[in-house]
Scaffold this motif. Structure first.
Motif, PDB file in Angstrom:
ATOM      1  N   THR A 185       0.921  -1.361   0.114  1.00 47.43           N
ATOM      2  CA  THR A 185       0.050   0.032   0.046  1.00 47.43           C
ATOM      3  C   THR A 185       0.959   1.255  -0.017  1.00 47.43           C
ATOM      4  OG1 THR A 185      -1.462  -1.078   1.386  1.00 47.43           O
ATOM      5  CG2 THR A 185      -1.886   1.125   1.215  1.00 47.43           C
ATOM      6  N   VAL A 186       0.459   2.142  -0.859  1.00 51.55           N
ATOM      7  CA  VAL A 186       0.996   3.448  -0.568  1.00 51.55           C
ATOM      8  C   VAL A 186       0.237   4.485   0.007  1.00 51.55           C
ATOM      9  CG1 VAL A 186       2.000   5.664  -2.031  1.00 51.55           C
ATOM     10  CG2 VAL A 186       2.261   3.520  -2.829  1.00 51.55           C
TER      11      VAL A 186
ATOM     12  N   ALA B  91       3.786   0.759   2.497  1.00 48.75           N
ATOM     13  CA  ALA B  91       3.558  -0.378   3.708  1.00 48.75           C
ATOM     14  C   ALA B  91       3.620  -1.669   2.852  1.00 48.75           C
ATOM     15  CB  ALA B  91       2.164  -0.052   4.331  1.00 48.75           C
ATOM     16  N   HIS B  92       4.510  -2.382   3.442  1.00 48.30           N
ATOM     17  CA  HIS B  92       4.572  -3.884   3.029  1.00 48.30           C
ATOM     18  C   HIS B  92       4.132  -4.818   4.242  1.00 48.30           C
ATOM     19  CE1 HIS B  92       7.614  -3.000  -0.358  1.00 48.30           C
ATOM     20  NE2 HIS B  92       6.533  -2.783  -0.585  1.00 48.30           N
TER      21      HIS B  92
ATOM     22  N   LEU C 115      13.222   3.175   7.506  1.00 47.85           N
ATOM     23  CA  LEU C 115      12.444   2.027   7.495  1.00 47.85           C
ATOM     24  C   LEU C 115      12.225   1.657   8.958  1.00 47.85           C
ATOM     25  CD1 LEU C 115      11.715  -0.686   6.245  1.00 47.85           C
ATOM     26  CD2 LEU C 115      14.057  -1.597   6.695  1.00 47.85           C
ATOM     27  N   ILE C 116      10.748   1.268   9.092  1.00 45.00           N
ATOM     28  CA  ILE C 116      10.335   0.782  10.359  1.00 45.00           C
ATOM     29  C   ILE C 116       9.708  -0.654  10.211  1.00 45.00           C
ATOM     30  CG2 ILE C 116       8.465   0.843  12.051  1.00 45.00           C
ATOM     31  CD1 ILE C 116       8.540   4.149  12.045  1.00 45.00           C
ATOM     32  N   THR C 117      10.119  -1.836  10.855  1.00 44.00           N
ATOM     33  CA  THR C 117       9.880  -3.036  10.724  1.00 44.00           C
ATOM     34  C   THR C 117       9.031  -3.123  11.928  1.00 44.00           C
ATOM     35  OG1 THR C 117      11.558  -4.106  11.710  1.00 44.00           O
ATOM     36  CG2 THR C 117      11.781  -3.714   9.568  1.00 44.00           C
TER      37      THR C 117
ATOM     38  N   LYS D 281       6.945  -4.111   6.951  1.00 43.02           N
ATOM     39  CA  LYS D 281       7.676  -3.006   6.564  1.00 43.02           C
ATOM     40  C   LYS D 281       7.255  -1.890   6.235  1.00 43.02           C
ATOM     41  CE  LYS D 281      11.353  -6.517   5.139  1.00 43.02           C
ATOM     42  NZ  LYS D 281      12.347  -6.854   4.401  1.00 43.02           N
ATOM     43  N   TYR D 282       7.475  -0.632   6.972  1.00 42.69           N
ATOM     44  CA  TYR D 282       7.037   0.690   6.673  1.00 42.69           C
ATOM     45  C   TYR D 282       8.434   1.660   6.181  1.00 42.69           C
ATOM     46  CZ  TYR D 282       2.923  -0.960   9.150  1.00 42.69           C
ATOM     47  OH  TYR D 282       1.781  -1.825   9.512  1.00 42.69           O
TER      48      TYR D 282
END
Length: 251
Positions: free
Chosen positions: A131-132, A143-144, A219-221, A235-236
Motif C-alpha cells: 500500500t502507498v 507499507a508492506h 525503515l520501520i519493521t 515493513k514501512y
C-alpha cells in the motif's frame, strides 16, 4: 512484490546507520552537539560531502537539528523497540489529508522476513498487502504487510480473516492492514515490537513515485501480536522528506 532477502546497503545508508547507532549508544546523547563537520568526517573516515548529505537526511528525519553557524544538535534518540502506542501509519502521519492506494494483494508463500517474524512453516500461506500511503497528495510511506496464516487468524479472531478478503470501495476506501486489523478486532489487546533503520527505495518503489532507486528512506519493521500469537509483520518505508511521525507516549 518486494524483493526477497537482504539488499546491500549503499555507503550513504550505512553512514546514516552508524550515526544513528552512535546516538543510540550515548556517544552523542540527546541535546548534545555533534562534532564539527571536518572533525566528524575525520572521525568516521569519510569525505565531508558524503557526511553533509547524511546530515541533511538526518535533519529531514527529525534526528538532528542543523543551524547555520552553530552546527548540528541531537534531538532525541531513536524510538525504543515497540512504537509508544500501536497506531496505523495513517494516524502516525498526522492530521492532514491521509489516503491509501493499494498496489498489491495476494496470498503467497512466506518470504524470509514474514516466515521468521510470523513463525510460518514453508508450506503456509500469508496474505501480502502493498500500500502507498499519501499525505496531502504526496507519497509518504510504502507499507508492506504480511498476515499470519488463516488458521492462526481464525483462532485469534475470525474477523481478522474477513477483512483481508473485503474489496475496497468508495464507501470503504483502502487502508493499511494494521488499520484494518485494529478496526475489526478493537477488543483484542494487540502489542507490537518495532525496529528503526534506514534503506533505499529500490527500483520498483522508486518508479512508483518517480524517485531514483538509490533515494534513502527511513525503515520501520514491526511485528504485531495478540494472545501470544504474531498476527502481522510489516515493513514501512518513509522516503526522505516525508512528514515527521507523530508518536503518543505510553501512559
Amino acid at each position: 512484490m518486494p524483493p526477497q532477502g537482504d539488499r546491500r546497503h549503499s555507503p550513504r545508508v550505512e553512514l546514516y546507520q552508524r550515526i544513528v547507532a552512535a546516538i543510540d549508544d550515548g556517544t552523542f546523547p540527546p541535546g548534545a552537539k555533534l562534532p564539527s563537520e571536518p572533525a566528524l568526517a575525520a572521525q568516521l573516515g569519510i569525505s565531508r560531502p558524503a557526511l553533509r548529505e547524511v546530515l541533511i537526511l538526518l535533519q529531514e528525519d527529525g534526528v538532528i537539528t542543523r543551524r547555520q553557524g552553530s552546527g548540528s544538535t541531537v534531538n532525541q534518540p531513536p524510538p525504543p523497540p515497540g512504537l509508544e502506542r500501536l497506531l496505523p501509519v495513517e494516524a502516525l502521519l498526522g492530521a492532514g489529508d491521509v489516503r491509501c492506494r493499494r498496489l498489491a494483494v495476494e496470498w503467497e508463500e512466506p518470504t524470509d522476513f514474514s516466515g521468521y517474524h510470523l513463525r510460518l512453516a514453508p508450506s503456509a500461506r500469508t496474505c501480502f498487502w502493498e500500500t502507498v500511503v499519501e499525505a496531502d497528495g504526496v507519497p509518504a510511506c510504502f507499507a508492506h504487510e504480511w498476515s499470519a496464516d488463516e488458521a492462526t487468524l481464525r483462532a485469534v479472531d475470525p474477523s481478522l480473516v474477513t477483512v483481508l478478503d473485503v474489496p475496497s470501495t468508495a464507501s470503504a476506501p483502502p487502508t493499511t492492514m494494521l488499520a484494518a486489523f485494529l478496526a475489526s478486532a478493537a477488543h483484542l489487546a494487540m502489542t507490537a515490537r518495532s525496529t528503526l533503520g534506514a534503506t533505499t527505495l529500490g527500483k520498483e518503489r522508486g518508479e512508483a513515485i518517480s524517485r531514483p532507486p538509490e533515494a534513502p528512506a527511513l525503515l520501520i519493521t514491526q511485528t504485531v501480536s495478540a494472545l501470544g500469537q504474531p498476527l502481522l509483520a510489516a515493513k514501512y518505508l518513509f522516503p526522505a522528506g516525508s512528514p515527521l511521525l507523530y508518536l503518543t507516549p505510553r501512559r
